[in-house]
Design an enzyme around this catalytic site. Sequence first.
Site, PDB file in Angstrom:
ATOM      1  N   HIS A 129       0.826  -1.224   0.000  1.00 57.79           N
ATOM      2  CA  HIS A 129       0.000   0.000   0.000  1.00 57.79           C
ATOM      3  C   HIS A 129       0.857   1.270   0.000  1.00 57.79           C
ATOM      4  CE1 HIS A 129      -3.570  -2.358   0.464  1.00 57.79           C
ATOM      5  NE2 HIS A 129      -3.254  -2.797   1.678  1.00 57.79           N
TER       6      HIS A 129
HETATM    7 ZN   LIG Z   1      -4.146  -7.362   2.896  1.00 60.79          ZN
END
Ligand SMILES: [Zn+2]
Length: 299
Positions: free
Chosen positions: A119
């Site tokens: 992320h």
């Molecule tokens: Zn995840």
Amino acid sequence: MRFWTHDRHDFPLPGGHKFPLGKYRMLRERLVADGIAAAGDIHGSTPCPWERLAEAHQAAYLERVREGRLSDREIRVLGLPWSTELVERGRRSAQGTLEAARDALVFGHGMNLGGGTHHAGRAAGRGYCLFNDLAVSIAALRGERTLGRVAIVDCDVHQGDGTAELLHPDPDVFTCSVHGGANYPFRRATSDLDIDLPTGTGDDDYLEALTGALDTIDRWDTPELVFYLAGADPWEGDRLGRLSLTKHGLAARDALVMDRAESWGAAICVVLAGGYAPDLADTVDINVATARALVARAG
Ligand SMILES: [Zn+2]
């Protein structure tokens, strides 16, 4: 084969978060207890140098991380409170993936018992991910050797938005993310291939979708290196996953990816990514099965 870890000891973090930190230590202990690795096969990585992180991340972001000047909003988006230990383990985790990728290129197989921090974007930490170990590793490897094409097979149940942001523009990297369509992150970046699975997807439909994704990579090119994010969070009991794979289905998933990497003659570097089972032992079971399958192939 040898394994990498961000440390032989878990870095303690202040409270106020829900991240299952204890899974890393449990995983190391299980690998040894189950005879998959000798204690001496598990190596602690050093902190990734800041200059190396800067090959993938914005200098101003790194400076805020280093000096503890992330804004309240940045801390919220990251989901973990800032501390020197957080930064230290993030740097070691990124370096562990680089070490495992180096192993993969030399021996065929490598694994970081951490990493998969997909992320993290160029100028932002997000969703427990401070640095993007995949982008950092690819940049570093290119500085060391001639690197052929790279495929990222991201089977964490959440979309690899940071990886997409950093590596989708790279024509020599194929970014593929297979995830729950209703899951975090809600603002996506575009991968070369994104597969949004409906909530409740089970083993058969998942494996069919993954086979299609691997076929798409196959039509793109033959990668020299595959990064496999073997997230434990598509498991049916996961708190954050929304999918319904069994442990048997997850093992079949591992085999599909490893088989295809072998058919390409590609080096395979496995990283952990997420896993949020209410009982940590379930997440660790899934990670152990992945490691066992890799060791069996490494011989
Ligand atoms: Zn995840």
